[in-house]
Design an enzyme around this catalytic site. Structure first.
Site, PDB file in Angstrom:
ATOM      1  CG  HIS A 183      -2.192  -0.803   0.957  1.00 41.25           C
ATOM      2  ND1 HIS A 183      -2.871  -1.446   1.962  1.00 41.25           N
ATOM      3  CD2 HIS A 183      -2.881  -1.063  -0.180  1.00 41.25           C
ATOM      4  CE1 HIS A 183      -3.922  -2.056   1.449  1.00 41.25           C
ATOM      5  NE2 HIS A 183      -3.946  -1.843   0.155  1.00 41.25           N
ATOM      6  NE  ARG A 285      -7.181  -1.562 -11.948  1.00 39.76           N
ATOM      7  CZ  ARG A 285      -6.509  -0.415 -11.856  1.00 39.76           C
ATOM      8  NH1 ARG A 285      -7.105   0.667 -11.368  1.00 39.76           N
ATOM      9  NH2 ARG A 285      -5.258  -0.344 -12.256  1.00 39.76           N
ATOM     10  CD  GLU A 410      -6.436  -9.948 -18.076  1.00 39.08           C
ATOM     11  OE1 GLU A 410      -6.170  -9.499 -16.949  1.00 39.08           O
ATOM     12  OE2 GLU A 410      -7.593 -10.292 -18.415  1.00 39.08           O
ATOM     13  CG  ASP A 434      -3.642 -11.499 -14.392  1.00 35.70           C
ATOM     14  OD1 ASP A 434      -3.064 -12.117 -13.486  1.00 35.70           O
ATOM     15  OD2 ASP A 434      -4.740 -10.959 -14.242  1.00 35.70           O
ATOM     16  NE  ARG A 444      -1.180  -9.622 -10.363  1.00 30.95           N
ATOM     17  CZ  ARG A 444      -2.052  -8.800 -10.937  1.00 30.95           C
ATOM     18  NH1 ARG A 444      -2.933  -9.273 -11.812  1.00 30.95           N
ATOM     19  NH2 ARG A 444      -2.067  -7.526 -10.656  1.00 30.95           N
ATOM     20  CB  CYS A 481      -4.813  -1.562 -19.655  1.00 30.70           C
ATOM     21  SG  CYS A 481      -5.367  -3.276 -19.525  1.00 30.70           S
TER      22      CYS A 481
END
Length: 559
Positions: A183, A285, A410, A434, A444, A481
């Protein structure tokens, strides 16, 4: 001395170190002299106060910070944690000790998972510290205020502190722990803070030390020479001039357009993205509407949120990704079945096809929002693996009123048959995060294989090249993206591989815009060719950098 870590962004800062205060000591494990019920009331009251404070900070910060802090506020009053605290109180512990142990048990669970989940463990530590400080009537952990600009050095920085940093005082940020998906890193990137995370040797820095924080080169330089300081200050001035320059559309040196778009998780970031020069949205998203819900939102509720986003980008392209749930984003009403490896399970388009009513309602809401606004709406499906899935989504989207329907590439399978996939839809957008994960067989979310999560790897670049070639042959747009688009040099390579647009965090737009403007289409292809010919990610990056240096040298000699 040079200290390595992971740089966030491309910035550089020079300043004196101020260290974050040490954590509160672990509460003594002693029997309580109070009744467990009274101790429970104390604990619950402090947890509620901390939750309210986090919500307040989130509302003040806005954007991604608000999402993070609201999630932390929910953790502070999570029923399972409250129960864990209560169980310990029944055994005679103090509220302070019970809170410490309950949060520590969850923290250790997340830390053991590694990667993304391990980086959430620090969030639990911060909440625990804040609750304990309130119980003890002590000041909550926070950022020091020495009264002058400084470089903040910390073990790690809590989201509540990162979100509200005074950017007039904090020149740069260095953390000993954390990684690129922590974060701290996410919020530093959003707020354009010059930061290095995961710099283990930074624990040896002392208050007053002069340092250069060089995010572009993943370095902290301690006790720099006068020449190093002068060079750093020249780069700071150069970046300031770049940021002050009029915003222009993304383009290569010869004027070939490369639209630069924003990745957004809600309409809250629209105004800032536009201010920074976003020419539209390359990835909207929609998960924020569905997460933490027991049922899918209504068509009306969805339409209102989509209308808000489309209205903010009137006249511009907005690419919306339909719900991408599964793996690290499970939803009980979509797929609540336990899976041994959810990253390879019922996620993305597979989950939506399994629960088609949710997909139909989302597409219906998007079509209604499109009809009510002037933006150019494109809609894409996540995690496409087959041509059949592409045909299914495109047909359903068109049936429900979506004019431009595409897919996210992806998976290696979609990239390898990109010619067939693109023949069955209107456009493709490559999700490099991805795609890298599945190409390299490296989860990941696992820190143990984080080094393999590098989109510079030639195996990943070759798949991107396949998609770019198919797009060019069929006259279909191919966007990027994933996080790779935010890397200024890699952005040029991606254009050389056939990308027709790039979408990224808005804070990266200026650096990428400036990088593209330095190279012609032939230059971009030369950089891409050098990277493709390498044997590994580090070698690909070095090869591209070498070609870029040659291009710059030749241009300077010619002038």
């Amino acid at each position: 001395m040079k200290i390595t870590g992971t740089g966030i962004g491309q910035g550089v800062a020079v300043g004196s170190v101020v260290r974050m205060a040490e954590r509160l000591p672990e509460p003594v494990d002693r029997p309580s002299h109070l009744d467990p019920k009274l101790e429970g009331e104390r604990a619950k009251a402090s947890m509620s106060v901390v939750a309210a404070e986090l919500m307040s900070r989130g509302a003040k910060a806005g954007g991604a910070a608000q999402d993070v802090l609201e999630a932390q506020a929910m953790i502070a009053e999570d029923p399972s944690l409250v129960d864990e605290v209560a169980n310990r109180l029944e055994n005679g512990k103090t509220a302070e000790r019970a809170v410490f142990e309950a949060f520590a048990s969850y923290r250790d669970l997340l830390a053991g998972m590694g990667g993304y989940m391990a980086e959430r463990a620090a969030d639990l530590d911060d909440i625990s510290q804040r609750v304990i400080a309130h119980l003890l009537k002590l000041p909550a952990p926070g950022v020091p205020d020495p009264g002058h600009p400084f470089v903040l050095v910390a073990r790690d920085l809590a989201p509540a502190d990162t979100a509200t940093l005074d950017l007039d005082q904090v020149l740069g940020l260095v953390t000993v722990d954390g990684g690129p998906t922590s974060h701290t890193a996410i919020l530093a990137r959003e707020k354009s803070i010059v930061a290095i995370v995961g710099a283990a040797d930074a624990s040896g820095l002392a208050d007053g030390d002069t340092v250069i924080v060089d995010a572009a080169n993943d370095l902290v330089v301690s006790d720099p020479s006068a020449d190093e300081v002068a060079a750093a200050k020249a780069r700071i001035a150069e970046r300031a001039a770049l940021e002050a320059a009029p915003v222009t559309p993304g383009a290569l040196a010869d004027g070939t357009p490369v639209p630069l778009l924003a990745n957004l998780g809600s309409a809250d970031g629209a105004a800032e993205a536009l201010r920074l020069g976003a020419e539209g949205v390359g990835l909207f998203r929609t998960e924020f509407l569905f997460l933490d819900a027991d049922t899918a939102p209504s068509i009306t509720d969805q339409q209102a949120q989509y209308t808000r986003m489309l209205s903010a980008f009137a006249g511009k392209k907005v690419v919306v990704r339909v719900l991408d749930a599964g793996a690290d984003k499970p939803l009980s009403f979509l797929n609540d079945a336990a899976e041994e490896n959810p990253a390879l399970g019922l996620r993305g388009i597979r989950a939506l096809r399994h629960s088609e009513v949710i997909l139909r309602e989302q597409l219906t809401a998007l079509a209604a929002a499109d009809a009510a606004t002037d933006a150019e709406l494109w809609v894409m499906a996540p995690m496409i693996a087959t041509v059949d899935e592409t045909r299914y989504f495109t047909a359903l989207a068109k049936e429900l009123g979506i004019r431009v329907a595409g897919v996210m590439v992806e998976t290696p399978s979609a990239a390898l048959v990109a010619d067939h996939v693109l023949a069955a839809c209107d456009f493709a957008s490559i999700g490099t995060n991805d795609l890298t994960q599945y190409t390299m067989a490296a989860d990941r979310l696992l820190g143990t294989v984080a080094k393999l999560q590098d989109p510079w790897h030639p195996a990943v670049l070759r798949l991107i090249a396949d998609v770019g070639r198919a797009g060019a042959e069929l006259g279909k747009p191919v966007g990027i993206c994933g996080e790779a688009a935010a890397d200024p040099l890699l952005a040029v390579v991606l254009v050389g591989l056939g990308a027709t647009s790039l979408s990224m965090s808005p804070s990266a737009l200026a650096d990428v815009r400036a990088s593209l403007a330095r190279y012609s289409p032939d230059d971009a292809k030369a950089l891409a060719g050098a990277a493709l010919a390498a044997e590994g990610a580090a070698e690909a990056r070095a090869a591209a950098q070498a070609v870029a240096s040659e291009i710059t040298t030749a241009r300077e000699a010619a002038s």
